[in-house]
Design a protein around this motif. Sequence first.
Motif, PDB file in Angstrom:
ATOM      1  N   GLN A 139       6.212   3.321 -15.190  1.00 35.83           N
ATOM      2  CA  GLN A 139       6.435   3.939 -16.223  1.00 35.83           C
ATOM      3  C   GLN A 139       7.987   4.322 -15.883  1.00 35.83           C
ATOM      4  OE1 GLN A 139       5.027   8.349 -14.921  1.00 35.83           O
ATOM      5  NE2 GLN A 139       6.295   9.341 -16.503  1.00 35.83           N
ATOM      6  N   MET A 140       8.758   4.367 -15.027  1.00 38.66           N
ATOM      7  CA  MET A 140      10.316   4.746 -14.859  1.00 38.66           C
ATOM      8  C   MET A 140      11.368   3.640 -15.279  1.00 38.66           C
ATOM      9  SD  MET A 140      11.083   7.603 -14.045  1.00 38.66           S
ATOM     10  CE  MET A 140      12.556   7.681 -13.646  1.00 38.66           C
ATOM     11  N   ILE A 141      10.895   2.092 -14.738  1.00 38.37           N
ATOM     12  CA  ILE A 141      11.307   1.120 -15.153  1.00 38.37           C
ATOM     13  C   ILE A 141      10.803   0.511 -16.562  1.00 38.37           C
ATOM     14  CG2 ILE A 141      11.669  -1.488 -14.653  1.00 38.37           C
ATOM     15  CD1 ILE A 141      11.644   0.378 -11.804  1.00 38.37           C
ATOM     16  N   ALA A 142      11.679   0.442 -18.147  1.00 40.48           N
ATOM     17  CA  ALA A 142      11.114   0.065 -18.908  1.00 40.48           C
ATOM     18  C   ALA A 142      11.176  -1.268 -18.984  1.00 40.48           C
ATOM     19  CB  ALA A 142      11.848   0.622 -19.964  1.00 40.48           C
TER      20      ALA A 142
ATOM     21  N   GLY B 148       1.016  -0.958  -0.208  1.00 34.27           N
ATOM     22  CA  GLY B 148       0.129   0.048   0.061  1.00 34.27           C
ATOM     23  C   GLY B 148       0.528   0.935  -0.027  1.00 34.27           C
ATOM     24  N   GLU B 149       1.713   0.958   0.795  1.00 38.14           N
ATOM     25  CA  GLU B 149       3.185   2.067   0.481  1.00 38.14           C
ATOM     26  C   GLU B 149       3.144   2.130  -0.835  1.00 38.14           C
ATOM     27  OE1 GLU B 149       5.182   1.695   3.736  1.00 38.14           O
ATOM     28  OE2 GLU B 149       3.794   2.207   5.089  1.00 38.14           O
ATOM     29  N   VAL B 150       3.288   1.354  -1.958  1.00 36.75           N
ATOM     30  CA  VAL B 150       4.608   1.469  -3.190  1.00 36.75           C
ATOM     31  C   VAL B 150       3.780   2.117  -3.854  1.00 36.75           C
ATOM     32  CG1 VAL B 150       5.415   0.558  -4.885  1.00 36.75           C
ATOM     33  CG2 VAL B 150       5.332  -0.788  -2.543  1.00 36.75           C
ATOM     34  N   ASP B 151       4.279   3.276  -5.203  1.00 35.96           N
ATOM     35  CA  ASP B 151       3.532   3.896  -5.900  1.00 35.96           C
ATOM     36  C   ASP B 151       4.003   3.517  -7.050  1.00 35.96           C
ATOM     37  OD1 ASP B 151       2.677   5.538  -7.774  1.00 35.96           O
ATOM     38  OD2 ASP B 151       3.603   7.774  -7.294  1.00 35.96           O
ATOM     39  N   PHE B 152       2.861   1.949  -6.905  1.00 34.44           N
ATOM     40  CA  PHE B 152       3.556   0.899  -8.739  1.00 34.44           C
ATOM     41  C   PHE B 152       3.373   1.460 -10.135  1.00 34.44           C
ATOM     42  CE2 PHE B 152       2.868  -2.461  -5.578  1.00 34.44           C
ATOM     43  CZ  PHE B 152       3.893  -3.255  -5.800  1.00 34.44           C
TER      44      PHE B 152
ATOM     45  N   ILE C 271      10.761  -6.645 -13.403  1.00 34.79           N
ATOM     46  CA  ILE C 271      11.649  -6.128 -14.188  1.00 34.79           C
ATOM     47  C   ILE C 271      12.754  -6.769 -14.904  1.00 34.79           C
ATOM     48  CG2 ILE C 271      11.034  -4.197 -12.579  1.00 34.79           C
ATOM     49  CD1 ILE C 271      14.233  -5.079 -11.483  1.00 34.79           C
ATOM     50  N   PRO C 272      12.589  -6.340 -16.334  1.00 38.04           N
ATOM     51  CA  PRO C 272      14.092  -7.304 -16.889  1.00 38.04           C
ATOM     52  C   PRO C 272      15.377  -7.366 -15.894  1.00 38.04           C
ATOM     53  CG  PRO C 272      12.970  -5.197 -17.854  1.00 38.04           C
ATOM     54  CD  PRO C 272      12.990  -5.246 -16.765  1.00 38.04           C
ATOM     55  N   GLY C 273      16.338  -7.717 -16.085  1.00 39.66           N
ATOM     56  CA  GLY C 273      17.384  -8.316 -15.573  1.00 39.66           C
ATOM     57  C   GLY C 273      18.480  -6.999 -14.947  1.00 39.66           C
ATOM     58  N   PRO C 274      18.661  -6.301 -16.317  1.00 40.84           N
ATOM     59  CA  PRO C 274      19.272  -5.186 -16.444  1.00 40.84           C
ATOM     60  C   PRO C 274      19.246  -3.763 -16.210  1.00 40.84           C
ATOM     61  CG  PRO C 274      19.125  -6.207 -18.877  1.00 40.84           C
ATOM     62  CD  PRO C 274      18.075  -6.847 -17.798  1.00 40.84           C
ATOM     63  N   LYS C 275      18.244  -3.783 -15.372  1.00 44.21           N
ATOM     64  CA  LYS C 275      17.311  -2.978 -14.320  1.00 44.21           C
ATOM     65  C   LYS C 275      17.293  -3.369 -13.140  1.00 44.21           C
ATOM     66  CE  LYS C 275      15.537  -0.622 -18.712  1.00 44.21           C
ATOM     67  NZ  LYS C 275      15.997   0.373 -19.294  1.00 44.21           N
ATOM     68  N   LEU C 276      17.511  -4.082 -13.069  1.00 42.92           N
ATOM     69  CA  LEU C 276      17.903  -4.106 -11.385  1.00 42.92           C
ATOM     70  C   LEU C 276      18.354  -2.877 -10.579  1.00 42.92           C
ATOM     71  CD1 LEU C 276      17.927  -6.262  -8.468  1.00 42.92           C
ATOM     72  CD2 LEU C 276      20.100  -6.803  -8.849  1.00 42.92           C
ATOM     73  N   SER C 277      19.574  -2.158 -10.689  1.00 46.14           N
ATOM     74  CA  SER C 277      20.144  -0.869 -10.423  1.00 46.14           C
ATOM     75  C   SER C 277      19.171   0.478 -10.297  1.00 46.14           C
ATOM     76  CB  SER C 277      21.476  -0.242 -10.444  1.00 46.14           C
ATOM     77  OG  SER C 277      22.622  -2.127 -10.321  1.00 46.14           O
ATOM     78  N   LEU C 278      18.548  -0.116 -11.659  1.00 38.47           N
ATOM     79  CA  LEU C 278      17.603   1.533 -11.682  1.00 38.47           C
ATOM     80  C   LEU C 278      16.827   1.333 -10.368  1.00 38.47           C
ATOM     81  CD1 LEU C 278      16.680   3.838 -12.864  1.00 38.47           C
ATOM     82  CD2 LEU C 278      15.301   2.633 -14.453  1.00 38.47           C
ATOM     83  N   ALA C 279      15.773  -0.089 -10.656  1.00 39.76           N
ATOM     84  CA  ALA C 279      15.201  -0.060  -9.478  1.00 39.76           C
ATOM     85  C   ALA C 279      15.685  -0.387  -8.435  1.00 39.76           C
ATOM     86  CB  ALA C 279      14.292  -1.647 -10.129  1.00 39.76           C
ATOM     87  N   MET C 280      16.849  -0.970  -7.542  1.00 45.96           N
ATOM     88  CA  MET C 280      16.664  -0.394  -5.826  1.00 45.96           C
ATOM     89  C   MET C 280      16.856   1.062  -6.378  1.00 45.96           C
ATOM     90  SD  MET C 280      20.052  -3.975  -5.101  1.00 45.96           S
ATOM     91  CE  MET C 280      19.318  -5.458  -5.354  1.00 45.96           C
ATOM     92  N   ASP C 281      17.822   1.845  -6.692  1.00 44.27           N
ATOM     93  CA  ASP C 281      17.485   3.145  -6.244  1.00 44.27           C
ATOM     94  C   ASP C 281      16.171   4.314  -6.274  1.00 44.27           C
ATOM     95  OD1 ASP C 281      18.482   6.015  -7.470  1.00 44.27           O
ATOM     96  OD2 ASP C 281      20.427   5.339  -6.505  1.00 44.27           O
ATOM     97  N   LEU C 282      15.478   3.683  -6.793  1.00 43.76           N
ATOM     98  CA  LEU C 282      14.206   3.677  -7.394  1.00 43.76           C
ATOM     99  C   LEU C 282      13.301   3.850  -5.899  1.00 43.76           C
ATOM    100  CD1 LEU C 282      12.868   4.130 -11.054  1.00 43.76           C
ATOM    101  CD2 LEU C 282      13.687   5.767  -9.795  1.00 43.76           C
ATOM    102  N   ILE C 283      13.190   2.592  -5.449  1.00 45.29           N
ATOM    103  CA  ILE C 283      12.405   1.877  -4.336  1.00 45.29           C
ATOM    104  C   ILE C 283      13.275   2.194  -3.397  1.00 45.29           C
ATOM    105  CG2 ILE C 283      12.034  -0.280  -3.516  1.00 45.29           C
ATOM    106  CD1 ILE C 283      11.415  -1.171  -6.029  1.00 45.29           C
ATOM    107  N   ILE C 284      14.169   2.187  -3.103  1.00 44.82           N
ATOM    108  CA  ILE C 284      15.513   2.282  -1.855  1.00 44.82           C
ATOM    109  C   ILE C 284      15.398   3.295  -1.486  1.00 44.82           C
ATOM    110  CG2 ILE C 284      17.624   1.246  -0.509  1.00 44.82           C
ATOM    111  CD1 ILE C 284      17.457  -0.741  -2.187  1.00 44.82           C
ATOM    112  N   ARG C 285      15.599   4.345  -2.395  1.00 44.14           N
ATOM    113  CA  ARG C 285      16.291   5.544  -2.059  1.00 44.14           C
ATOM    114  C   ARG C 285      14.982   6.616  -0.549  1.00 44.14           C
ATOM    115  NH1 ARG C 285      20.021   9.697  -3.810  1.00 44.14           N
ATOM    116  NH2 ARG C 285      20.657   7.853  -5.653  1.00 44.14           N
ATOM    117  N   PRO C 286      13.873   6.620  -1.440  1.00 39.55           N
ATOM    118  CA  PRO C 286      13.175   7.003  -0.825  1.00 39.55           C
ATOM    119  C   PRO C 286      12.893   6.199   0.488  1.00 39.55           C
ATOM    120  CG  PRO C 286      12.246   6.769  -2.646  1.00 39.55           C
ATOM    121  CD  PRO C 286      12.947   6.622  -2.939  1.00 39.55           C
ATOM    122  N   MET C 287      12.890   5.019   0.954  1.00 39.12           N
ATOM    123  CA  MET C 287      13.068   4.743   1.814  1.00 39.12           C
ATOM    124  C   MET C 287      14.396   4.559   3.674  1.00 39.12           C
ATOM    125  SD  MET C 287      12.024   0.333   1.347  1.00 39.12           S
ATOM    126  CE  MET C 287      10.816   0.202  -0.065  1.00 39.12           C
TER     127      MET C 287
END
Length: 288
Positions: free
Chosen positions: A246-249, A237-241, A261-277
Amino acid sequence: MSKRHPIIAVTGSSGAGTTTTGRVFSRLFASEGLHAAMVSGDSFHRYTREQMARLAAKGQFGERNHFALAANHIDKLEALFYDYGHTGNGRHRQYVHDEDRALIEAGHKPGTFTPWEPLPPNTDLLFYEGLHGGVVSETCNTAQYVDLLIGVVPIVNLEWIQKIHRDTFRRGYSQEAVVKTIINRMDDYVHDIVPQFSHTHVNFQRIPLVDTSNPFVARDVPTEDESMVVIRFRDAGEVDFPYLLQMIAGSSVSRHDTLVIPGPKLSLAMDLIIRPMVLNLIGQKSFA
């Protein structure tokens, strides 16, 4: 005494992708100007490399038991988490890896530990990366002190392929010896490692898109391009899916709490998800 100093822990077995996660966090901390106390799970092993070899030769413990609670100073890890969470201080040490040139040049032998010493003063948070950041058992509970617990794990066949490839090609072990290690430590993996992923706030699980049905004959480790990553959130419920999609192709939602997500997008996804936390944890600390 209330808890005021945030702790982030990444838990996952060797070869799971925890190294990638560590790099993501290091860049994040640097870009946000955060001074983190960095702690490795290896430093809480109970035995040196030589001691483990002797025990293995006698049929006791062995490499597999790095997974087992009994072969680690879980009590000291739990004490560190408690102390840091309440005071911002604690004691730690380092395990000396073969590639740790600075420690080796300082006179420390690979496969041993540096002396126990206090953490650096005035840090903003504690970052732990290792095997036991989310352990909950009858005798210990490290998870209760962790403010952000992240699991990083591949499906088990992929994990075995990565271990066999690493230990045979990089470390010179025979495949028979590596397979024996996998079998011997399975009980520890099932009882001491896997349950932690039920306590995590976020799990990142790498899934290969190629045939890994027999990991013992696989010649190559599936690449990022040949993988997808399943990301499961405990508090969906706290995640902006919509934002993440939109950000992760190439990303999609498979369940109400799961992003793929596609495997090569892991670093991007981690940053987008973890930074706000992380910034939220720091903000809570400042408010306290």
